[in-house]
Design a protein around this motif. Structure first.
Motif, PDB file in Angstrom:
ATOM      1  N   ARG A  28     -14.737  -3.903 -29.599  1.00 49.05           N
ATOM      2  CA  ARG A  28     -15.304  -5.157 -30.118  1.00 49.05           C
ATOM      3  C   ARG A  28     -14.406  -6.349 -29.791  1.00 49.05           C
ATOM      4  NH1 ARG A  28     -16.219  -1.879 -35.044  1.00 49.05           N
ATOM      5  NH2 ARG A  28     -18.389  -1.191 -35.019  1.00 49.05           N
ATOM      6  N   SER A  29     -13.122  -6.178 -29.939  1.00 48.03           N
ATOM      7  CA  SER A  29     -12.211  -7.290 -29.682  1.00 48.03           C
ATOM      8  C   SER A  29     -12.211  -7.675 -28.209  1.00 48.03           C
ATOM      9  CB  SER A  29     -10.794  -6.938 -30.137  1.00 48.03           C
ATOM     10  OG  SER A  29     -10.267  -5.869 -29.362  1.00 48.03           O
ATOM     11  N   SER A  30     -12.555  -6.734 -27.341  1.00 46.87           N
ATOM     12  CA  SER A  30     -12.623  -7.040 -25.913  1.00 46.87           C
ATOM     13  C   SER A  30     -13.938  -7.728 -25.553  1.00 46.87           C
ATOM     14  CB  SER A  30     -12.479  -5.762 -25.087  1.00 46.87           C
ATOM     15  OG  SER A  30     -13.664  -4.982 -25.141  1.00 46.87           O
ATOM     16  N   GLY A  31     -14.925  -7.664 -26.467  1.00 52.37           N
ATOM     17  CA  GLY A  31     -16.222  -8.305 -26.218  1.00 52.37           C
ATOM     18  C   GLY A  31     -17.373  -7.346 -26.057  1.00 52.37           C
ATOM     19  N   VAL A  32     -17.113  -6.027 -26.107  1.00 54.26           N
ATOM     20  CA  VAL A  32     -18.195  -5.044 -26.026  1.00 54.26           C
ATOM     21  C   VAL A  32     -18.910  -4.989 -27.367  1.00 54.26           C
ATOM     22  CG1 VAL A  32     -18.784  -2.631 -25.584  1.00 54.26           C
ATOM     23  CG2 VAL A  32     -16.910  -3.720 -24.316  1.00 54.26           C
ATOM     24  N   ARG A  33     -20.217  -5.100 -27.364  1.00 58.63           N
ATOM     25  CA  ARG A  33     -20.976  -5.072 -28.618  1.00 58.63           C
ATOM     26  C   ARG A  33     -21.105  -3.620 -29.122  1.00 58.63           C
ATOM     27  NH1 ARG A  33     -26.569  -7.326 -28.760  1.00 58.63           N
ATOM     28  NH2 ARG A  33     -26.098  -7.974 -30.877  1.00 58.63           N
ATOM     29  N   ILE A  34     -20.491  -3.335 -30.254  1.00 58.60           N
ATOM     30  CA  ILE A  34     -20.647  -2.059 -30.947  1.00 58.60           C
ATOM     31  C   ILE A  34     -21.100  -2.431 -32.345  1.00 58.60           C
ATOM     32  CG2 ILE A  34     -19.515   0.069 -31.714  1.00 58.60           C
ATOM     33  CD1 ILE A  34     -19.627  -0.155 -28.707  1.00 58.60           C
ATOM     34  N   TYR A  35     -22.381  -2.219 -32.659  1.00 60.46           N
ATOM     35  CA  TYR A  35     -22.902  -2.829 -33.882  1.00 60.46           C
ATOM     36  C   TYR A  35     -24.023  -2.046 -34.570  1.00 60.46           C
ATOM     37  CZ  TYR A  35     -26.738  -4.418 -30.875  1.00 60.46           C
ATOM     38  OH  TYR A  35     -27.801  -4.462 -30.011  1.00 60.46           O
ATOM     39  N   ASN A  80     -23.955  -5.309 -23.950  1.00 61.30           N
ATOM     40  CA  ASN A  80     -23.540  -6.464 -23.140  1.00 61.30           C
ATOM     41  C   ASN A  80     -22.301  -6.128 -22.321  1.00 61.30           C
ATOM     42  OD1 ASN A  80     -24.016  -9.161 -22.299  1.00 61.30           O
ATOM     43  ND2 ASN A  80     -22.401  -9.917 -23.646  1.00 61.30           N
ATOM     44  N   ALA A  81     -22.388  -4.997 -21.612  1.00 62.28           N
ATOM     45  CA  ALA A  81     -21.226  -4.513 -20.870  1.00 62.28           C
ATOM     46  C   ALA A  81     -21.671  -3.669 -19.689  1.00 62.28           C
ATOM     47  CB  ALA A  81     -20.315  -3.704 -21.792  1.00 62.28           C
ATOM     48  N   ILE A  82     -20.712  -3.346 -18.832  1.00 59.27           N
ATOM     49  CA  ILE A  82     -20.937  -2.452 -17.698  1.00 59.27           C
ATOM     50  C   ILE A  82     -19.867  -1.363 -17.740  1.00 59.27           C
ATOM     51  CG2 ILE A  82     -20.755  -2.248 -15.178  1.00 59.27           C
ATOM     52  CD1 ILE A  82     -22.079  -4.985 -14.964  1.00 59.27           C
ATOM     53  N   ALA A  83     -20.304  -0.114 -17.603  1.00 59.65           N
ATOM     54  CA  ALA A  83     -19.375   1.016 -17.519  1.00 59.65           C
ATOM     55  C   ALA A  83     -19.139   1.356 -16.059  1.00 59.65           C
ATOM     56  CB  ALA A  83     -19.935   2.223 -18.260  1.00 59.65           C
ATOM     57  N   ILE A  84     -17.913   1.717 -15.750  1.00 62.02           N
ATOM     58  CA  ILE A  84     -17.564   2.150 -14.397  1.00 62.02           C
ATOM     59  C   ILE A  84     -17.284   3.648 -14.454  1.00 62.02           C
ATOM     60  CG2 ILE A  84     -15.954   1.876 -12.481  1.00 62.02           C
ATOM     61  CD1 ILE A  84     -15.527  -0.988 -13.385  1.00 62.02           C
ATOM     62  N   VAL A  85     -17.942   4.396 -13.558  1.00 63.55           N
ATOM     63  CA  VAL A  85     -17.879   5.860 -13.591  1.00 63.55           C
ATOM     64  C   VAL A  85     -17.345   6.393 -12.268  1.00 63.55           C
ATOM     65  CG1 VAL A  85     -19.229   7.982 -13.836  1.00 63.55           C
ATOM     66  CG2 VAL A  85     -19.819   5.969 -15.204  1.00 63.55           C
ATOM     67  N   ASP A  86     -16.374   7.283 -12.339  1.00 65.77           N
ATOM     68  CA  ASP A  86     -15.912   8.021 -11.169  1.00 65.77           C
ATOM     69  C   ASP A  86     -16.856   9.205 -10.974  1.00 65.77           C
ATOM     70  OD1 ASP A  86     -13.649   8.649  -9.150  1.00 65.77           O
ATOM     71  OD2 ASP A  86     -13.958  10.539 -10.222  1.00 65.77           O
ATOM     72  N   ILE A  87     -17.583   9.198  -9.864  1.00 63.71           N
ATOM     73  CA  ILE A  87     -18.632  10.197  -9.672  1.00 63.71           C
ATOM     74  C   ILE A  87     -18.063  11.596  -9.470  1.00 63.71           C
ATOM     75  CG2 ILE A  87     -20.536  10.894  -8.149  1.00 63.71           C
ATOM     76  CD1 ILE A  87     -21.112   7.921  -7.702  1.00 63.71           C
ATOM     77  N   ALA A  88     -16.993  11.734  -8.707  1.00 63.26           N
ATOM     78  CA  ALA A  88     -16.437  13.056  -8.406  1.00 63.26           C
ATOM     79  C   ALA A  88     -16.011  13.804  -9.662  1.00 63.26           C
ATOM     80  CB  ALA A  88     -15.259  12.919  -7.444  1.00 63.26           C
ATOM     81  N   THR A  89     -15.431  13.077 -10.624  1.00 62.01           N
ATOM     82  CA  THR A  89     -14.937  13.721 -11.844  1.00 62.01           C
ATOM     83  C   THR A  89     -15.890  13.561 -13.026  1.00 62.01           C
ATOM     84  OG1 THR A  89     -13.704  11.734 -12.478  1.00 62.01           O
ATOM     85  CG2 THR A  89     -12.550  13.379 -11.134  1.00 62.01           C
ATOM     86  N   ALA A  90     -16.961  12.782 -12.830  1.00 64.46           N
ATOM     87  CA  ALA A  90     -17.911  12.496 -13.913  1.00 64.46           C
ATOM     88  C   ALA A  90     -17.180  11.951 -15.142  1.00 64.46           C
ATOM     89  CB  ALA A  90     -18.731  13.730 -14.268  1.00 64.46           C
ATOM     90  N   LYS A  91     -16.353  10.925 -14.917  1.00 64.73           N
ATOM     91  CA  LYS A  91     -15.584  10.318 -15.990  1.00 64.73           C
ATOM     92  C   LYS A  91     -15.852   8.813 -16.043  1.00 64.73           C
ATOM     93  CE  LYS A  91     -13.279  14.069 -17.188  1.00 64.73           C
ATOM     94  NZ  LYS A  91     -13.502  14.735 -18.504  1.00 64.73           N
ATOM     95  N   VAL A  92     -15.998   8.302 -17.262  1.00 62.18           N
ATOM     96  CA  VAL A  92     -16.059   6.858 -17.456  1.00 62.18           C
ATOM     97  C   VAL A  92     -14.633   6.331 -17.389  1.00 62.18           C
ATOM     98  CG1 VAL A  92     -16.662   4.992 -19.040  1.00 62.18           C
ATOM     99  CG2 VAL A  92     -18.134   7.018 -18.879  1.00 62.18           C
ATOM    100  N   THR A  93     -14.355   5.483 -16.410  1.00 64.11           N
ATOM    101  CA  THR A  93     -12.989   4.989 -16.220  1.00 64.11           C
ATOM    102  C   THR A  93     -12.751   3.643 -16.885  1.00 64.11           C
ATOM    103  OG1 THR A  93     -13.579   3.970 -14.101  1.00 64.11           O
ATOM    104  CG2 THR A  93     -12.759   6.243 -14.046  1.00 64.11           C
ATOM    105  N   ALA A  94     -13.824   2.913 -17.185  1.00 64.46           N
ATOM    106  CA  ALA A  94     -13.653   1.602 -17.832  1.00 64.46           C
ATOM    107  C   ALA A  94     -14.984   1.127 -18.406  1.00 64.46           C
ATOM    108  CB  ALA A  94     -13.130   0.572 -16.840  1.00 64.46           C
ATOM    109  N   ILE A  95     -14.879   0.306 -19.449  1.00 65.54           N
ATOM    110  CA  ILE A  95     -16.035  -0.409 -19.980  1.00 65.54           C
ATOM    111  C   ILE A  95     -15.676  -1.885 -19.947  1.00 65.54           C
ATOM    112  CG2 ILE A  95     -17.535  -0.794 -21.953  1.00 65.54           C
ATOM    113  CD1 ILE A  95     -16.979   2.031 -22.864  1.00 65.54           C
ATOM    114  N   LYS A  96     -16.464  -2.660 -19.221  1.00 64.07           N
ATOM    115  CA  LYS A  96     -16.159  -4.067 -19.002  1.00 64.07           C
ATOM    116  C   LYS A  96     -17.172  -4.961 -19.729  1.00 64.07           C
ATOM    117  CE  LYS A  96     -12.850  -3.533 -15.804  1.00 64.07           C
ATOM    118  NZ  LYS A  96     -11.505  -4.118 -15.871  1.00 64.07           N
ATOM    119  N   PRO A  97     -16.710  -5.796 -20.658  1.00 59.01           N
ATOM    120  CA  PRO A  97     -17.617  -6.729 -21.331  1.00 59.01           C
ATOM    121  C   PRO A  97     -18.057  -7.826 -20.371  1.00 59.01           C
ATOM    122  CG  PRO A  97     -15.350  -7.200 -21.940  1.00 59.01           C
ATOM    123  CD  PRO A  97     -15.311  -5.941 -21.109  1.00 59.01           C
ATOM    124  N   LEU A  98     -19.256  -8.355 -20.596  1.00 65.17           N
ATOM    125  CA  LEU A  98     -19.799  -9.386 -19.719  1.00 65.17           C
ATOM    126  C   LEU A  98     -19.597 -10.795 -20.252  1.00 65.17           C
ATOM    127  CD1 LEU A  98     -23.124  -7.663 -18.625  1.00 65.17           C
ATOM    128  CD2 LEU A  98     -20.922  -7.711 -17.441  1.00 65.17           C
TER     129      LEU A  98
END
Length: 550
Positions: A217-224, A256-274
């Motif tokens: 939330r503090s980074s700007g990702v809506r969790i509500y 209100n964010a975008i997740a970045i996923v590493d396909i080979a490992t099927a891991k979410v590497t980051a969540i970026k607020p918009l």
């Protein structure tokens, strides 16, 4: 948007398409070419050359095309099935079969095709339970096999080599805070495709973010969502894949964010607020009321009034597309906006006048703060009560300090590390105000002037991108007022308007564009580049031809 769904040259010329992402599906003509092998057009127009009428609301949502069989697969949300159209003659698409999935689940949400392999995203009969992805042979529609994925699988797309299939599992709740409430976790399924056997599934989930809600939330990702942890609250919507097939960019619309996923490992590497859009600057305004035909009144008449307003826009994008310019990756989002407004136990949507009953803070809104609450100004604008977590955009005295509207009424371009490099401002509303076939800001189910002005305007939803010579064009579908608008995005910092086609006629014609599919000339049945538009509300599948001038 209905959440159950979603969506040339001569034959000898090959058009390099750097990304193909419509609202809900993906096709095998996705190519990445570093050196153009086709001439660069001077201009482009869109021409509707064909149509198929599904004769029902929701009968045309997401589409995908198989070049070898010349078959177009159309998600029919009205029946929970897929209509298979013969597109041999694109001026007269013909229904040849239907894929019924009642034995596999509750209905189809999305379709993608790669090299004769058709993939369907099928939600469970109880949508909070794990869903299914089923694989079919495009030529004979034989079911090959199916695999289990996350709850409410929606958009799915193949990597360009066809080795993997990624699925956005929205994981929507059935309600909040009630005795029977179930809120499944959102996730992205990474499927290793096996054409001769059964495919295998890995899951990129958000479990690692449980307990980090405050940090998000503090980074700007809506969790509500009431009572929801991060994994439950995050709802993947749409996926774009990098040119090297190593990285996926996933819109988390409600967050209100975008997740970045590493396909080979099927891991979410980051969540970026918009972040938020400032609507209070020249060129980024909006028409905020359907009663703005008066001055400081609660009984005004509809009028076209696109002006800067002291409002923040939450991008809340639906579709996302990826393209490459000079070796750099860029992402385009269609900033539709989406409210959690129809859930038993929770509704975040309200109007400014209702939310700010005690008034607006004059230190922020000025000495005429009280006037903003009139319906002719901002009083009727739909905003959220919950911009992020427990925040309500109010000060200790209960005066509103911030007004957060749904969507940005625009498309945006972002760098690969999710830094915004461009936003179309108020241009989409400006471009639609001169239409003579539909009233300004009408919704897809009426022809009322200003009908959607207080609620997300034209509502851009789908986007696909195609490269022709050394030009890259973005095609953006506008869900409410209708039609597809085209921009040259070759310079990501300064896109330019190209053309706009709206084939609606008041309450008839093509209404509610949902899914877009671009067909390259070398894959097209008539050797011309085509754009297929699934129109959800009219139930029509429209075939647009791209007429390029050199």
């Amino acid at each position: 948007m209905l959440k159950s769904g979603r969506r040339h040259l001569m034959a000898s010329l090959i058009i390099p398409i750097s990304i193909l992402s419509g609202c809900g599906g993906s096709n095998d003509e996705v190519k990445e070419t570093t050196t153009p092998v086709a001439p660069t057009p001077v201009s482009m127009t869109l021409e509707k050359i064909g149509s198929y009428d599904g004769v029902a609301l929701g009968a045309a949502e997401i589409t995908a095309f198989d070049p070898a069989s010349k078959r177009l697969f159309v998600v029919n949300g009205a029946n929970g099935s897929v209509d298979v159209l013969d597109l041999t003659n694109p001026t007269t698409p013909k229904l040849i079969s239907t894929i019924n999935v009642s034995s596999l689940g509750g209905g189809v949400n999305s379709v993608a095709v790669h090299d004769g392999l058709v993939a369907l995203a099928i939600e469970a009969k109880q949508k909070t339970s794990p869903g299914v992805v089923a694989f079919y042979n495009a030529a004979d529609l034989k079911l090959l096999h199916s695999v289990t994925v996350g709850a409410l699988p929606d958009m799915l797309t193949f990597t360009s080599d066809g080795k993997s299939l990624l699925v956005a599992n929205e994981g929507e709740p059935n309600s909040y805070g009630l005795a029977d409430s179930v809120d499944p976790e959102g996730s992205i399924s990474v499927i290793t495709v096996n054409r001769s056997g059964t495919s295998t599934v890995s899951t990129a989930d958000f479990k690692a973010y449980i307990g980090k809600e405050a940090e998000l939330r503090s980074s700007g990702v809506r969790i509500y969502g009431p009572g929801a942890n991060a994994a439950q609250d995050i709802e993947p919507e749409y996926i774009a894949i990098s040119a090297d097939n190593k990285t996926a960019y996933v819109t988390l619309q409600e967050n209100n964010a975008i997740a970045i996923v590493d396909i080979a490992t099927a891991k979410v590497t980051a969540i970026k607020p918009l972040g938020f859009k400032n609507h209070n600057v020249a060129g980024a305004g909006l028409d905020a009321s359907d009663e703005d035909g008066g001055t400081n009144t609660n009984s005004g008449t509809p009028a076209i009034k696109i002006v800067p307003q002291p409002v923040k826009g939450m991008y809340l994008p639906d579709a996302i597309a990826r393209y490459t310019i000079n070796g750099s990756t860029y992402l385009i989002t269609a900033n539709e906006g989406d409210a959690r407004a129809d859930w038993p136990g929770f509704n975040e949507e309200t109007r400014v006048a209702t939310h700010c009953k005690l008034g607006l803070d004059p230190a922020i809104f000025g000495s005429d703060a009280a006037n903003w609450l009139f319906d002719s100004n901002l009083g009727r604008l739909r905003i959220t009560t919950t911009p992020n977590g427990g925040s309500a955009g109010k000060n200790a005295a209960g005066l509103c300090t911030d007004l957060y509207a749904f969507g940005a009424r625009s498309f945006s371009i972002w760098s690969s590390d999710i830094v915004r490099v461009y936003d179309s401002g108020d241009e989409l509303e400006q471009r639609t105000k001169a239409l003579n076939n539909v009233a300004f800001n009408a919704s897809h189910d009426n022809n009322t002037l200003d009908g959607r002005s207080a609620s997300k305007g034209p509502e851009p939803e789908g986007v696909v991108v195609g490269t022709f010579g050394n030009k890259t064009y973005a095609f953006i579908g506008m869900e409410r007022v209708g039609g597809v608008i085209v921009y040259d995005v070759s310079n990501p910092n300064a896109p330019s308007y190209v053309t706009y086609l709206n084939t609606r006629n008041a309450l008839t014609g093509d209404r509610g564009p949902e899914g877009l599919t671009l067909i390259a000339a070398d894959k097209s049945p008539n050797s011309k580049p085509l754009l297929i538009v699934g129109n959800e509300v009219s139930g029509t599948t429209a075939v647009y031809q791209l007429n390029l001038t050199y």
